[in-house]
Design an enzyme around this catalytic site. Structure first.
Site, mmCIF file in Angstrom:
data_model
loop_
_atom_site.group_PDB
_atom_site.id
_atom_site.type_symbol
_atom_site.label_atom_id
_atom_site.label_comp_id
_atom_site.label_asym_id
_atom_site.label_seq_id
_atom_site.Cartn_x
_atom_site.Cartn_y
_atom_site.Cartn_z
ATOM 1 N N ASN A 262 56.153 20.504 20.188
ATOM 2 C CA ASN A 262 55.152 21.094 19.285
ATOM 3 C C ASN A 262 55.160 22.618 19.323
ATOM 4 O O ASN A 262 55.025 23.280 18.295
ATOM 5 C CB ASN A 262 53.753 20.589 19.667
ATOM 6 N N THR B 4 37.188 10.207 1.065
ATOM 7 C CA THR B 4 36.593 10.603 2.339
ATOM 8 C C THR B 4 36.784 12.110 2.473
ATOM 9 O O THR B 4 37.319 12.759 1.564
ATOM 10 C CB THR B 4 37.316 9.914 3.510
ATOM 11 N N LYS C 289 45.606 18.873 10.693
ATOM 12 C CA LYS C 289 46.845 18.423 11.321
ATOM 13 C C LYS C 289 47.664 19.635 11.789
ATOM 14 O O LYS C 289 47.465 20.742 11.300
ATOM 15 C CB LYS C 289 47.657 17.565 10.337
ATOM 16 N N LYS D 68 46.334 1.332 13.261
ATOM 17 C CA LYS D 68 47.500 1.195 12.374
ATOM 18 C C LYS D 68 48.340 -0.013 12.793
ATOM 19 O O LYS D 68 48.835 -0.758 11.955
ATOM 20 C CB LYS D 68 48.350 2.470 12.393
ATOM 21 N N TYR E 77 43.625 5.523 16.817
ATOM 22 C CA TYR E 77 44.330 5.613 15.529
ATOM 23 C C TYR E 77 45.534 4.681 15.513
ATOM 24 O O TYR E 77 45.673 3.821 14.631
ATOM 25 C CB TYR E 77 44.767 7.058 15.257
ATOM 26 N N GLY F 291 45.002 11.583 -1.017
ATOM 27 C CA GLY F 291 45.253 12.246 0.271
ATOM 28 C C GLY F 291 46.587 12.976 0.243
ATOM 29 O O GLY F 291 47.178 13.192 -0.823
ATOM 30 N N ALA G 47 46.316 2.255 17.460
ATOM 31 C CA ALA G 47 45.952 0.843 17.646
ATOM 32 C C ALA G 47 45.485 0.243 16.320
ATOM 33 O O ALA G 47 45.800 -0.909 15.992
ATOM 34 C CB ALA G 47 44.854 0.715 18.700
ATOM 35 N N THR H 282 53.123 4.157 10.764
ATOM 36 C CA THR H 282 53.472 5.346 11.546
ATOM 37 C C THR H 282 54.287 5.001 12.795
ATOM 38 O O THR H 282 54.129 3.906 13.366
ATOM 39 C CB THR H 282 52.169 6.066 11.958
ATOM 40 N N ASP H 283 55.092 5.963 13.237
ATOM 41 C CA ASP H 283 55.847 5.796 14.492
ATOM 42 C C ASP H 283 54.913 5.700 15.705
ATOM 43 O O ASP H 283 55.325 5.262 16.778
ATOM 44 C CB ASP H 283 56.854 6.945 14.681
ATOM 45 N N GLU H 284 53.646 6.109 15.521
ATOM 46 C CA GLU H 284 52.732 6.132 16.667
ATOM 47 C C GLU H 284 52.409 4.732 17.183
ATOM 48 O O GLU H 284 51.962 4.573 18.311
ATOM 49 C CB GLU H 284 51.446 6.891 16.309
HETATM 50 N N1 LIG Z 1 50.622 12.375 7.955
HETATM 51 C C1 LIG Z 1 51.570 11.858 8.715
HETATM 52 O O1 LIG Z 1 52.236 12.580 9.486
HETATM 53 C C2 LIG Z 1 51.865 10.384 8.640
HETATM 54 C C3 LIG Z 1 53.034 9.903 9.250
HETATM 55 C C4 LIG Z 1 53.321 8.546 9.184
HETATM 56 C C5 LIG Z 1 52.469 7.687 8.495
HETATM 57 N N2 LIG Z 1 51.321 8.172 7.935
HETATM 58 C C6 LIG Z 1 50.468 7.218 7.221
HETATM 59 O O2 LIG Z 1 50.518 7.579 5.862
HETATM 60 C C7 LIG Z 1 49.280 7.248 5.212
HETATM 61 C C8 LIG Z 1 48.739 8.472 4.504
HETATM 62 O O3 LIG Z 1 48.554 9.497 5.471
HETATM 63 P P1 LIG Z 1 48.052 10.954 5.044
HETATM 64 O O4 LIG Z 1 48.515 11.885 6.091
HETATM 65 O O5 LIG Z 1 48.381 11.190 3.623
HETATM 66 O O6 LIG Z 1 46.476 10.747 5.183
HETATM 67 P P2 LIG Z 1 45.245 11.548 4.569
HETATM 68 O O7 LIG Z 1 44.195 11.486 5.623
HETATM 69 O O8 LIG Z 1 45.660 12.864 4.028
HETATM 70 O O9 LIG Z 1 44.815 10.658 3.309
HETATM 71 C C9 LIG Z 1 44.191 9.413 3.438
HETATM 72 C C10 LIG Z 1 43.581 9.081 2.085
HETATM 73 O O10 LIG Z 1 42.994 7.777 2.189
HETATM 74 C C11 LIG Z 1 41.702 7.810 1.607
HETATM 75 N N3 LIG Z 1 40.894 6.772 2.248
HETATM 76 C C12 LIG Z 1 40.472 6.724 3.537
HETATM 77 N N4 LIG Z 1 39.748 5.630 3.766
HETATM 78 C C13 LIG Z 1 39.727 4.934 2.589
HETATM 79 C C14 LIG Z 1 39.157 3.706 2.188
HETATM 80 N N5 LIG Z 1 38.439 2.968 3.037
HETATM 81 N N6 LIG Z 1 39.339 3.300 0.916
HETATM 82 C C15 LIG Z 1 40.044 4.043 0.035
HETATM 83 N N7 LIG Z 1 40.599 5.237 0.353
HETATM 84 C C16 LIG Z 1 40.451 5.668 1.627
HETATM 85 C C17 LIG Z 1 41.187 9.214 1.864
HETATM 86 O O11 LIG Z 1 40.142 9.575 0.978
HETATM 87 C C18 LIG Z 1 42.460 10.033 1.669
HETATM 88 O O12 LIG Z 1 42.624 10.393 0.312
HETATM 89 C C19 LIG Z 1 48.353 6.744 6.327
HETATM 90 O O13 LIG Z 1 48.344 5.347 6.296
HETATM 91 C C20 LIG Z 1 48.999 7.247 7.605
HETATM 92 O O14 LIG Z 1 48.738 6.386 8.675
HETATM 93 C C21 LIG Z 1 51.011 9.495 7.989
#
Ligand SMILES: NC(=O)c1ccc[n+]([C@@H]2O[C@H](COP(=O)([O-])OP(=O)(O)OC[C@H]3O[C@@H](n4cnc5c(N)ncnc54)[C@H](O)[C@@H]3O)[C@@H](O)[C@H]2O)c1
Length: 343
Positions: free
Chosen positions: A248, A37, A188, A153, A149, A11, A151, A124-126
């Site tokens: 935003n 996914t 996003k 996390k 989401y 991801g 909830a 996440t901060d959320e």
């Molecule tokens: N993007 C942001 O702004 C942000 C900020 C803070 C925290 N986060 C956290 O960072 C992490 C990564 O976020 P992101 O933005 O890279 O997400 P993303 O959606 O780009 O990537 C998520 C990845 O997880 C994989 N995945 C989903 N369900 C799965 C499962 N059941 N088994 C194995 N793989 C699975 C997907 O295929 C994908 O590659 C998340 O936990 C998110 O909550 C994101």
């Protein structure tokens, strides 16, 4: 520590983290476990996935038959795998509970059975919910998630703390701000607005666009996770933010400026249900570990918008897919309809 299991590594932030590890720690071996996914994309790992230092396993973190042996083979787990898009969580909350809560539990249970494998849970901060102006969230604050989401996390975070206190699984949690950078799926805010602007499409801004978020570059986020992995204390939570609090709509305007697109593309549309107005983190704890961000707000947004301008084939392939198009129609088509004339 030499062998890292990086879940969700195909991801956005996970793939940036794989690159970070490859560059910074040449003696490390990495296994990426990812279900692929709609948000997972192996091209995010182009140039680093060599099958030796970095290998890939397709699989679900909810499946102990896959997770248990992999965890046993590794020194630490960094969990990025999650359903991550708030708008999708309003349409299909069950998938979020499954991966973000149950999947986190499966990883923790595997770490426990393996004798106490080190884990970092990327959160996440959320989870703190809406933060009133003039205040900031501390790691010890009560969780107050307000979307399916956040909830989910929050549920994952609480599983981590439960496994630490009950079984001494050495897990730390990071809770980071809105992250932007290369390879973010174009649903996003920043990649959606950038790619719509490049295509000359309307930019749907929720409500008045005054929702305040902090903006963190993926490379700074990855450096913080790396630090917590190596120097963080098990059982502790670390907020990761910069303090670049911006509405935003200001972010969207900066994207338009960088891409030379007109402000007239902005459309204020019906707001997201339950949309939090503001997030704000107190980050003294991660700074005390030695972390500090390298990106200014302007560089963070401008460089990211430019990356999308320079990597059209990457996101055009995603936007052409049925899953992107059906989600976009479901979430935005009715919002972008011209208002009916008064009767
Ligand atoms: N993007 C942001 O702004 C942000 C900020 C803070 C925290 N986060 C956290 O960072 C992490 C990564 O976020 P992101 O933005 O890279 O997400 P993303 O959606 O780009 O990537 C998520 C990845 O997880 C994989 N995945 C989903 N369900 C799965 C499962 N059941 N088994 C194995 N793989 C699975 C997907 O295929 C994908 O590659 C998340 O936990 C998110 O909550 C994101």
């Amino acid at each position: 520590m030499k062998k890292l299991l990086i879940t969700g590594g195909a991801g956005f932030i996970g793939s940036n983290f794989v690159r970070h590890v490859v560059q910074k720690s040449p003696d490390y071996q990495v296994t990426v476990l990812d279900k692929l996914t709609y948000a997972g994309n192996l091209t995010n790992l182009d140039g680093v996935l060599d099958g030796a230092r970095v290998r890939f396993v397709q699989g679900d973190i909810c499946d102990p038959a896959i997770v248990d042996p992999l965890v046993r083979e590794h020194d630490a787990v960094v969990n990025f795998a999650a359903e991550t898009h708030v708008d999708r969580s309003l349409l299909n909350p069950g998938a979020f509970v499954q991966t973000d809560v149950f999947g986190t539990y499966v990883l923790l249970e595997a770490c426990r059975r393996a004798g106490g494998t080190r884990m970092v849970q990327v959160s996440t901060d959320e989870v703190y919910g809406d933060v009133p102006p003039g205040t900031q969230s501390l790691e010890t604050d009560r969780l107050n998630p307000r979307s399916p989401y956040s909830a989910s996390k929050g549920g994952g975070d609480l599983q981590c703390l439960g496994f630490f206190h009950t079984y001494q699984v050495p897990v730390s949690i990071t809770r980071a701000a809105n992250t932007v950078g290369p390879f973010q799926y174009p649903e996003k805010l920043v990649p959606l607005m950038s790619t719509n602007a490049i295509l000359g499409l309307p930019l749907p801004v929720y409500g008045d666009g005054q929702q305040v978020r902090d903006w963190l570059h993926a490379s700074d986020h990855c450096a913080a996770i790396d630090l917590v992995l190596h120097r963080g204390t098990p059982g502790e939570v670390y907020n990761v933010g910069v303090g670049y609090e911006r509405p935003n709509v200001e972010v969207v305007e900066l994207i338009l400026t960088e891409l030379g697109a007109p402000r007239s593309l902005i459309r204020h549309v019906a707001d997201r249900q339950g949309h939090d107005r503001r997030y704000s983190l107190d980050c003294q704890k991660v700074r005390a570990l030695g972390w500090s961000p390298t990106y200014t707000f302007e560089r963070c947004i401008r460089e990211t918008a430019r990356w999308y301008a320079e990597h059209r084939p990457w996101w055009e392939a995603i936007r052409a897919r049925v899953d992107f198009q059906s989600y976009y129609r479901q979430n935005y088509e009715h919002r972008l309809q011209p208002a009916a004339p008064p009767a």
